[in-house]
Design an enzyme around this catalytic site. Structure first.
Site, PDB file in Angstrom:
ATOM      1  N   ARG A 175       0.812  -1.216   0.000  1.00 43.36           N
ATOM      2  CA  ARG A 175       0.000   0.000   0.000  1.00 43.36           C
ATOM      3  C   ARG A 175       0.853   1.277   0.000  1.00 43.36           C
ATOM      4  O   ARG A 175       0.500   2.286   0.595  1.00 43.36           O
ATOM      5  CB  ARG A 175      -0.973   0.015   1.194  1.00 43.36           C
ATOM      6  CG  ARG A 175      -1.921  -1.180   1.238  1.00 43.36           C
ATOM      7  CD  ARG A 175      -2.786  -1.259  -0.008  1.00 43.36           C
ATOM      8  NE  ARG A 175      -3.677  -2.413   0.046  1.00 43.36           N
ATOM      9  CZ  ARG A 175      -3.428  -3.580  -0.565  1.00 43.36           C
ATOM     10  NH1 ARG A 175      -2.324  -3.732  -1.271  1.00 43.36           N
ATOM     11  NH2 ARG A 175      -4.284  -4.574  -0.483  1.00 43.36           N
ATOM     12  N   SER A 225     -11.361  -2.530   2.063  1.00 41.87           N
ATOM     13  CA  SER A 225     -10.711  -2.808   3.350  1.00 41.87           C
ATOM     14  C   SER A 225     -10.413  -1.490   4.049  1.00 41.87           C
ATOM     15  O   SER A 225      -9.715  -0.635   3.510  1.00 41.87           O
ATOM     16  CB  SER A 225      -9.408  -3.591   3.134  1.00 41.87           C
ATOM     17  OG  SER A 225      -9.676  -4.848   2.555  1.00 41.87           O
ATOM     18  N   GLU A 295      -6.435   2.262   6.062  1.00 43.68           N
ATOM     19  CA  GLU A 295      -6.064   2.211   4.648  1.00 43.68           C
ATOM     20  C   GLU A 295      -6.772   3.347   3.917  1.00 43.68           C
ATOM     21  O   GLU A 295      -6.313   3.829   2.894  1.00 43.68           O
ATOM     22  CB  GLU A 295      -6.457   0.852   4.054  1.00 43.68           C
ATOM     23  CG  GLU A 295      -5.941   0.622   2.655  1.00 43.68           C
ATOM     24  CD  GLU A 295      -6.082  -0.825   2.221  1.00 43.68           C
ATOM     25  OE1 GLU A 295      -6.653  -1.060   1.140  1.00 43.68           O
ATOM     26  OE2 GLU A 295      -5.627  -1.726   2.960  1.00 43.68           O
TER      27      GLU A 295
END
Length: 303
Positions: A175, A225, A295
């Protein structure tokens, strides 16, 4: 907001691509967020000029893609939101290389790859984002990630230069990429795939689709998510084991289907989603000593 800025933006992109007091709930998959003072949807030719225009007027400028990883504050966004979307979504194929403009949806690229008998991008078919955002965060799912298929990107620098950067220089990890750190704006990406059997490619995509439908709360607005995967753990399992499956704050809820997802169950506000996320973080930290890192990216005024 000055009328001169509005006039300049209309001159650059056309009046049909400039929106005043535009609800950000229309531009994020959470379906929340107050109004952007001005929202602009440029094409590839006008984008650099839009950025220069904002700097000339000394107006803050937020660049977004499909809004699939954003939580925009209920207070909206000051300045200009530049949405890289349909006007920058061309996809072309040359052998085993696919070039896609930053606004192209991952689902569309995956479909194009499958139609051309190219394998390697099946994992991205169900990710509800654009290729620009996927590059920025090295998006991934089901064991695949952008790092595995990205060859190079074309970016616009803070100085207005257009650079082509090999994927190996983007420091892609979980990420993460250097794109936001450098202040780059992704213009396009080149994917390097492999020849495969169309029937097998479609079969993999169908299998992943079934898994998503079975395990993810696709029937509700969300940003996918909600938390990053903590080292040695799974965020969803920690949240469920903390007894928070189905936990609600107003219209926001930890999904009963998959605890790793926070959903907009019933006309949630961004403030309710924020409150829920904070309480989840606190409970997991208290119970397991693990700090969950969002996230989701927070933008705009959170009031």
């Amino acid at each position: 907001m000055s009328s001169k800025l509005y006039e300049d933006l209309c001159r650059i992109v056309g009046t049909d691509a400039v929106f005043c007091d535009e609800p950000m709930s229309r531009h994020t998959t959470f379906r929340t967020g107050g109004p952007a003072e001005i929202l602009v949807t440029p094409d590839s030719e006008s984008l650099p000029e839009v950025i220069v225009c904002c700097r000339k007027h000394q107006i803050p400028c937020l660049v977004i893609g499909n809004g699939s990883n954003l939580l925009c504050g209920d207070g909206g966004v000051e300045g200009v939101v530049v949405e890289i979307g349909k006007r920058m979504s061309e996809i072309s194929v040359d052998g085993d290389l696919i070039t896609a403009q930053a606004g192209a949806l991952l689902s569309g690229i995956a479909a194009k790859a499958a139609a051309e008998g190219l394998t390697g991008f099946e994992f991205a078919a169900g990710i509800p984002g654009s290729i620009g955002g996927a590059v920025v965060m090295n998006a991934g799912a089901y064991g695949g990630e952008m790092k595995q298929v990205l060859a190079s990107v074309q970016v616009l620098t803070r100085k207005g230069e257009v650079l082509t950067i090999p994927a190996s220089e983007l420091e892609l990890s979980y990420r993460h990429s250097i794109v936001p750190e450098k202040g780059y704006i992704v213009l396009s990406a080149v994917l390097s795939l492999e020849k495969g059997e169309k029937s097998q490619i479609y079969a993999v995509m169908e299998d992943l689709k079934k898994k998503r439908v079975e395990k993810q709360p696709l029937e509700y607005p969300s940003a996918g998510s909600t938390f990053k995967r903590p080292e040695g753990h799974f965020a969803g399992k920690l949240i469920e084991d903390a007894g928070l499956k189905g936990f609600r704050v107003g219209g926001a809820q930890v999904s009963e289907k998959h605890s790793g997802f926070v959903i907009n169950r019933d006309h949630a506000t961004s403030a309710e989603i924020c409150s829920l996320m904070e309480q989840v973080q606190q409970k997991v930290l208290e119970k397991f000593g693990v700090r969950l890192e969002p996230e989701v990216k927070f933008v705009g005024k959170h009031i």
